[in-house]
Enzyme design. Structure first.
Site, PDB file in Angstrom:
ATOM      1  N   GLU A 177      -9.596 -21.929  34.365  1.00 55.15           N
ATOM      2  CA  GLU A 177      -8.239 -22.052  33.843  1.00 55.15           C
ATOM      3  C   GLU A 177      -8.341 -22.613  32.424  1.00 55.15           C
ATOM      4  O   GLU A 177      -8.558 -23.804  32.232  1.00 55.15           O
ATOM      5  CB  GLU A 177      -7.393 -22.978  34.714  1.00 55.15           C
ATOM      6  CG  GLU A 177      -5.931 -23.003  34.308  1.00 55.15           C
ATOM      7  CD  GLU A 177      -5.302 -24.388  34.326  1.00 55.15           C
ATOM      8  OE1 GLU A 177      -4.070 -24.471  34.289  1.00 55.15           O
ATOM      9  OE2 GLU A 177      -6.032 -25.399  34.350  1.00 55.15           O
ATOM     10  N   ASP A 188      -9.969 -26.409  37.413  1.00 54.94           N
ATOM     11  CA  ASP A 188      -8.724 -26.802  36.750  1.00 54.94           C
ATOM     12  C   ASP A 188      -8.989 -27.479  35.408  1.00 54.94           C
ATOM     13  O   ASP A 188      -9.976 -28.199  35.241  1.00 54.94           O
ATOM     14  CB  ASP A 188      -7.947 -27.768  37.650  1.00 54.94           C
ATOM     15  CG  ASP A 188      -6.707 -28.298  36.978  1.00 54.94           C
ATOM     16  OD1 ASP A 188      -5.765 -27.517  36.774  1.00 54.94           O
ATOM     17  OD2 ASP A 188      -6.683 -29.494  36.619  1.00 54.94           O
TER      18      ASP A 188
END
Length: 698
Positions: free
Chosen positions: A390, A336
């Site tokens: 990401e 993330d």
């Protein structure tokens, strides 16, 4: 000087050649960092075993506890075992100049289930802290205080599957079709769901839906439930609000037995600000794990930023990667917030339009080195493990192999799609959608890196944003979703919901992702309990019964998604090269492309169906194998299944072309399979005619 290791990356993208010196420097830094960590005495995997040294362990009939607390003047274990009062028998001893503290305890002194913390004193202050490597952290339901808990059950869970074997079975043909899920909000009732409930009720749903991987959010312990798991406090503890470590292991085992890979949403981009629960000011300083001063604070996220140049921090984070693989059997990670890690400005206020922005001095090259080593470690520990980045910046080389000079992620998310659809739905009536823009946005990606596409993830489902179904139907979905209700707005919404998802999957590069419930148009946003909503769990749930109810239209979207995924798997669609555009027409809102043996024909026009619509295709006979207008998908049923169509000759501008003529209903996608390359009508003038609906080919 030519760098041979970088050549594959430079060859894949000639625009990078002007930045070869910077890339060489970054590559050198990651190599030097690895050498600094291993010191030529061990492998990277052996170095990344801090979780087996630090923390609390029961070995050789005694308990051993170690913690890195460099600024401490004293450290004492407090908890149930000493009634939370510091006692000399529980004092730790400093055993190294680097600040490692240790204590050994007889076997009966600590027991399974005991709650504990550290009382750390430093010059001018003290504080209670949860150990950094704690493997279980629980919250008292009355006081709301978090504490570490000893987890050493008499009959620990024994893993029934070998993740490595799971990969061996699927790796050769694995295309990630990912079901993004949150354990706590995966139940119908307004409460926190459990690992066991997810195992029993949600995994079978995912299997029936056809997805082959689960991406689990919010696994690392986080004190604030509403953070969606992104403000992590305890990096080695599986969130206890969902159940026990053994129940999470059972969940993963069950998923493996069902043929699903289990990916973890891992957060190494920042850490929660909390001091008692987390790592901030752990030893009385702000800079133990994080940068000192302003650089250590992420103002936009209200969190702390790791110092990736510190050996102890790399030890902590790399060990964390290994821990989740070894202890729980996860099959990989979605990292993330990569953009925030990569850039000193965290990517805020930057549009990343030029290559210079990847090399302008704003890149945190220590973070790059960490990500490179993390990918190397993960893939060396278990070949075939999946890593996903990401990143909204498009950093070159992010999903390029380590062996070719890249950072080493297997995939990166294609962030253009989930940005495109809300922008169109909010600002542009669909009769004005630019078909060429849709095509370019969905196919605009780095050709040398594998990407995973999606229309929306959890981000679009959070309160304050809107899901695609909400943009399309808004309040009408609450009153007009009964199967017999003929509502124009709902009909439009169902048709476009299908087209948006299908074109995103059909044009995807190497993978596809869906957030749980979005496949059937879940009608509510996500709003975790907070002061602003009276601490309600009402919107932190998923209403699965809506998709199961034959009296409601949600069933049509769920069935469509299931058959769409089934088609992609049957034809191994995403294993073939990128789709090839055959035809587009802006005024008619027609887009037609092929991928291997499949032909995809989209009519996005809101009101005009096209009869005898002619366009050029490869010669052959085609069978219609899928159409979104089928009644079982909530369509009008204007087409007959399994129709076969043969190409015919047409001469245009002196060139003989192979044409296909189709009926293209409004807001519909057809999929045709080329079943023969020989069948072709020999008398095109007699059998077919170019109609007024057809378009002159360019």
């Amino acid at each position: 000087m030519k760098n041979d290791l970088l050549q594959p990356l430079l060859d894949s993208d000639p625009l990078l050649r002007q930045y070869e010196n910077a890339l060489t420097r970054r590559l050198k830094r990651s190599r030097e960092t690895e050498a600094k960590l291993t010191q030529g005495k061990m492998s990277l995997g052996e170095f990344a075993s801090g979780h087996e040294y630090f923390g609390l362990h029961f070995r050789n009939n005694e308990w051993i506890f170690r913690e890195w607390v460099p600024n401490a003047t004293s450290v004492c274990l407090i908890g149930d075992m000493n009634r939370w009062k510091p006692k000399k028998a529980f004092d730790l001893e400093r055993i190294s100049k680097e600040g490692v503290w240790e204590r050994r305890f007889p076997s009966g002194m600590l027991r399974h289930g005991n709650l504990y913390k550290l009382l750390i004193r430093w010059q001018g202050g003290e504080g209670e802290r949860i150990p950094a490597y704690a493997r279980r952290v629980v919250q008292d339901p009355l006081t709301k205080i978090f504490s570490a808990q000893i987890w050493n059950p008499p009959s620990p869970y024994k893993r029934k599957t070998d993740p490595a074997s799971t990969f061996k079975l699927q790796l050769s043909s694995f295309t990630p079709l990912i079901y993004e899920a949150h354990v706590g909000m995966a139940q119908e009732e307004g409460r926190v769901g459990s690992y066991r409930e997810f195992t029993e009720h949600i995994i079978p749903r995912i299997v029936r839906a056809g997805y082959n991987a689960i991406q689990l959010m919010a696994i690392q312990e986080h004190p604030y439930y509403g953070s969606f798991g992104y403000h992590v406090a305890n990096f080695f503890a599986a969130s206890s609000r969902f159940g026990t470590p053994d129940e999470l292991k059972e969940l993963i085992d069950t998923a493996h037995n069902a043929g699903l890979l289990v990916l973890m949403d891992i957060v190494h981009s920042h850490a929660v600000n909390n001091e008692v629960e987390g790592l901030s000011r752990f030893d009385g300083t702000l800079y133990q794990y994080f940068h000192d001063g302003e650089r250590g604070l992420h103002r936009a996220w209200d969190s702390r930023c790791f110092d990736y140049g510190k050996v102890e921090v790399l030890h902590f984070l790399l060990s964390n990667c290994r821990f989740w693989l070894d202890e729980y059997g996860f099959d990989g990670f979605r990292f993330d917030g990569i953009t925030s890690m990569l850039y000193l400005h965290h990517g805020l206020g930057t549009d990343f339009r030029f290559y210079d922005q990847y090399f302008d001095g704003n890149v945190d090259e220590d973070a790059l080195a960490y990500l490179t080593l993390a990918n190397k470690l993960i893939h060396e520990l278990r070949p075939g493990t999946v890593t996903i980045a990401e990143d909204i910046s498009g950093m070159p080389g992010l999903a390029f192999p380590n062996s070719g000079g890249g950072i080493g992620f297997d995939y990166r998310f294609a962030m253009g799609g989930p940005d495109l659809w809300p922008r169109l739905l909010e600002k542009t009536p669909d009769e004005h959608w630019h078909i060429g823009e849709i095509w370019r946005e969905l196919t605009n990606r780095r050709k040398d890196e594998k990407t995973i596409s999606y229309t929306e993830s959890h981000d679009q489902a959070i309160v304050g944003d809107k899901t695609i179904i909400t943009w399309l139907m808004d309040a009408d979905m609450y009153e007009h979703m009964r199967a017999e209700d003929d509502n124009l707005r709902v009909n439009r919404g169902i048709a476009l919901h299908k087209l948006i998802r299908f074109i995103t999957l059909a044009t995807a590069d190497a993978g596809y992702l869906n957030f749980m419930g979005n496949e059937f148009g879940h009608p509510e946003w996500i709003d975790f309990p907070r002061e602003g909503n009276g601490w309600s769990y009402h919107y932190a749930r998923r209403q699965w019964h809506l998709a199961d109810d034959p009296a409601l239209k949600y069933q049509f979207l769920a069935r469509f998604d299931r058959e769409m995924i089934k088609l992609a798997k049957r034809f191994r669609l995403l294993e073939f090269p990128a789709p090839h555009l055959l035809y587009e027409h802006e005024d008619h809102k027609i887009l037609i492309f092929e991928r291997d043996s499949l032909l995809f024909a989209f009519n996005f026009h809101p009101s005009l169906s096209r009869a005898d619509y002619c366009f050029e295709v490869p010669r052959g006979k085609y069978r219609m194998i899928f159409n979104s207008d089928a009644q079982e998908y909530g369509g009008c049923g204007r087409l007959v299944s399994d129709q076969e169509h043969s190409t015919f000759f047409n001469t245009l501008r002196g060139k003989k072309r192979h044409m296909l003529s189709l009926y293209l209903p409004t807001r519909t996608v057809l999929v045709l399979e080329r079943i023969s390359s020989e069948a072709c009508l020999k008398s095109p003038v007699e059998t077919a005619e170019v109609t007024s609906d057809s378009v002159e080919l360019r």
